[in-house]
Scaffold this motif. Structure first.
Motif, mmCIF file in Angstrom:
data_model
loop_
_atom_site.group_PDB
_atom_site.id
_atom_site.type_symbol
_atom_site.label_atom_id
_atom_site.label_comp_id
_atom_site.label_asym_id
_atom_site.label_seq_id
_atom_site.Cartn_x
_atom_site.Cartn_y
_atom_site.Cartn_z
ATOM 1 N N GLN A 133 9.174 -8.909 3.892
ATOM 2 C CA GLN A 133 8.714 -8.948 5.220
ATOM 3 C C GLN A 133 7.121 -9.593 5.371
ATOM 4 O OE1 GLN A 133 11.021 -4.961 6.986
ATOM 5 N NE2 GLN A 133 8.735 -4.889 6.722
ATOM 6 N N ALA A 134 6.317 -9.366 4.187
ATOM 7 C CA ALA A 134 4.784 -9.326 4.303
ATOM 8 C C ALA A 134 4.245 -8.618 5.435
ATOM 9 C CB ALA A 134 4.667 -10.869 4.366
ATOM 10 N N SER A 135 4.738 -7.479 5.666
ATOM 11 C CA SER A 135 4.102 -6.473 6.441
ATOM 12 C C SER A 135 4.688 -5.007 6.355
ATOM 13 C CB SER A 135 4.324 -6.833 7.925
ATOM 14 O OG SER A 135 5.725 -6.770 8.534
ATOM 15 N N GLY A 136 4.027 -4.047 6.859
ATOM 16 C CA GLY A 136 4.339 -2.679 6.638
ATOM 17 C C GLY A 136 3.335 -1.773 6.684
ATOM 18 N N ARG A 137 3.713 -0.531 6.988
ATOM 19 C CA ARG A 137 2.554 0.749 7.120
ATOM 20 C C ARG A 137 3.262 1.881 6.263
ATOM 21 N NH1 ARG A 137 -0.104 -2.847 8.437
ATOM 22 N NH2 ARG A 137 -1.000 -3.168 10.590
ATOM 23 N N ILE A 138 2.681 2.435 5.239
ATOM 24 C CA ILE A 138 3.186 3.605 4.394
ATOM 25 C C ILE A 138 2.114 4.451 4.506
ATOM 26 C CG2 ILE A 138 3.712 4.475 2.247
ATOM 27 C CD1 ILE A 138 4.747 1.860 1.272
ATOM 28 N N ARG A 168 -3.762 5.218 -3.110
ATOM 29 C CA ARG A 168 -4.823 4.357 -3.451
ATOM 30 C C ARG A 168 -4.351 3.106 -4.445
ATOM 31 N NH1 ARG A 168 -9.570 8.762 -4.452
ATOM 32 N NH2 ARG A 168 -10.274 8.898 -2.454
ATOM 33 N N VAL A 169 -3.412 3.748 -5.536
ATOM 34 C CA VAL A 169 -2.823 2.716 -6.380
ATOM 35 C C VAL A 169 -1.679 1.818 -5.724
ATOM 36 C CG1 VAL A 169 -1.476 2.266 -8.258
ATOM 37 C CG2 VAL A 169 -3.422 3.932 -8.311
ATOM 38 N N LEU A 170 -0.907 2.325 -4.958
ATOM 39 C CA LEU A 170 0.127 1.642 -4.143
ATOM 40 C C LEU A 170 -0.673 0.781 -3.072
ATOM 41 C CD1 LEU A 170 2.906 1.309 -3.833
ATOM 42 C CD2 LEU A 170 3.182 2.896 -2.138
ATOM 43 N N ALA A 171 -1.682 1.104 -2.378
ATOM 44 C CA ALA A 171 -2.554 0.329 -1.496
ATOM 45 C C ALA A 171 -2.848 -0.835 -2.255
ATOM 46 C CB ALA A 171 -3.519 1.009 -0.837
ATOM 47 N N GLY A 172 -3.489 -0.818 -3.462
ATOM 48 C CA GLY A 172 -4.079 -2.079 -4.049
ATOM 49 C C GLY A 172 -2.902 -2.892 -4.517
ATOM 50 N N GLU A 173 -1.457 -2.343 -4.959
ATOM 51 C CA GLU A 173 -0.517 -3.065 -5.251
ATOM 52 C C GLU A 173 0.170 -3.700 -4.172
ATOM 53 O OE1 GLU A 173 0.761 -0.298 -9.372
ATOM 54 O OE2 GLU A 173 2.042 -0.579 -7.424
ATOM 55 N N LEU A 174 0.239 -3.273 -3.151
ATOM 56 C CA LEU A 174 0.860 -3.843 -1.751
ATOM 57 C C LEU A 174 -0.201 -4.722 -0.887
ATOM 58 C CD1 LEU A 174 3.521 -0.982 -0.827
ATOM 59 C CD2 LEU A 174 3.693 -2.982 -2.458
ATOM 60 N N GLY A 175 -1.525 -4.621 -1.223
ATOM 61 C CA GLY A 175 -2.323 -5.212 -0.377
ATOM 62 C C GLY A 175 -1.960 -6.753 -0.306
ATOM 63 N N PRO A 176 -1.560 -7.502 -1.388
ATOM 64 C CA PRO A 176 -1.363 -8.948 -1.242
ATOM 65 C C PRO A 176 -0.220 -9.317 -0.413
ATOM 66 C CG PRO A 176 -1.832 -8.201 -3.691
ATOM 67 C CD PRO A 176 -1.597 -7.167 -2.720
ATOM 68 N N PHE A 177 0.612 -8.243 0.001
ATOM 69 C CA PHE A 177 1.775 -8.385 1.122
ATOM 70 C C PHE A 177 1.564 -7.799 2.251
ATOM 71 C CE2 PHE A 177 3.247 -8.046 -3.443
ATOM 72 C CZ PHE A 177 4.139 -9.050 -3.496
#
Length: 260
Positions: A133-138, A168-177
């Motif tokens: 989707q190139a978007s989302g909130r976790i 924090r790690v997941l935020a970094g991994e999903l930031g580009p999306f």
């Protein structure tokens, strides 16, 4: 500014009762289509009655977040039914404990299985959908115990501290999306699980003395924060751990300000 969650699809785990139910209700009131996940069918049935009476869109799914196969099946079914997943709130949790020298291995495992592993499995399942989707909130439930732990809470505090770093790690991994990932740390909010409201009065007063805002938290206080983090108003907040504790120990002895 208005928080607008219309046309958003949200999943809230452990939302059959307690804080999770209030979070789900708040997101629904703001226009989201809410999917309630819980492992107790009677709680899902009760939520179904409320949702039907209110006319809110959404559905209920029986799912134990500790079981990978159930999580995968549930998330796939939700994505197929609604076409997307915009918001994931990992609320499900347990808080059993004991002092370390008397802490059963099963209690340690129970905390990590739900609070950490269950959260990981849910994030892993929704991440590919949000990437497409190139978007989302976790939004992940940590705890004030991840900031300052209590005696007898080693298993719970350790599991919630793991949530903060995982976030924090997941935020970094999903930031580009364009997917944001944040955690929140509630303080003392009376629930069926913690029993704060049933403590002897002297014990309650001692706990309230630790708060800058000297009152018990309300589930709605947490739900309001979740609603904000789920919205476009929080689009530039990610990798954060947000304290929602009424300023617990913001100063060394907050009660001094109430002593005149």
């Amino acid at each position: 500014m208005l928080i607008d969650l219309n046309n958003k699809v949200a999943i809230v785990t452990g939302a059959g009762r307690g804080i999770g139910r209030v979070i789900a209700r708040t997101l629904a009131r703001e226009g989201a289509t809410v999917v309630i996940l819980d492992f107790k069918q009677d709680l899902l049935d009760d939520a179904a009655v409320e949702w039907t009476e209110a006319g809110w869109p959404g559905t209920r799914v029986l799912c134990d977040v500790r079981e990978a196969a159930q999580v995968t099946a549930a998330v796939n079914a939700i994505a197929e039914q609604f076409g997307r997943v915009d918001i994931l709130v990992n609320n499900a949790g347990v808080a059993a404990g004991a002092r370390v020298d008397k802490l059963p291995e099963a209690v340690w495992d129970a905390n990590f299985d739900t609070n950490t592993k269950g959260l990981f499995l849910m994030c892993q399942a929704v991440a590919p959908i949000m990437q497409r989707q190139a978007s989302g909130r976790i939004i992940n439930a940590a705890s004030f115990a991840a900031i300052i732990p209590s005696i007898g809470s080693a298993a719970y505090a350790a599991s919630k501290s793991a949530v903060v770093q995982f976030t924090r790690v997941l935020a970094g991994e999903l930031g580009p999306f364009n997917v944001t990932v944040n955690s929140y740390s509630p303080g003392m909010i009376p629930t069926q699980m913690n029993g704060y409201a049933n403590l002897p009065d002297a014990r309650q007063q001692r706990l309230l003395d630790t708060l800058t805002l000297r009152r018990w938290g309300d589930p709605q206080d947490v739900a309001n924060l979740i609603c904000f983090l789920a919205s476009d108003l929080a689009a530039y907040i990610t990798g954060a751990s947000i304290d929602c504790s009424g300023g617990k120990f913001a100063t060394q002895i907050p009660s001094v300000a109430y002593e005149g």
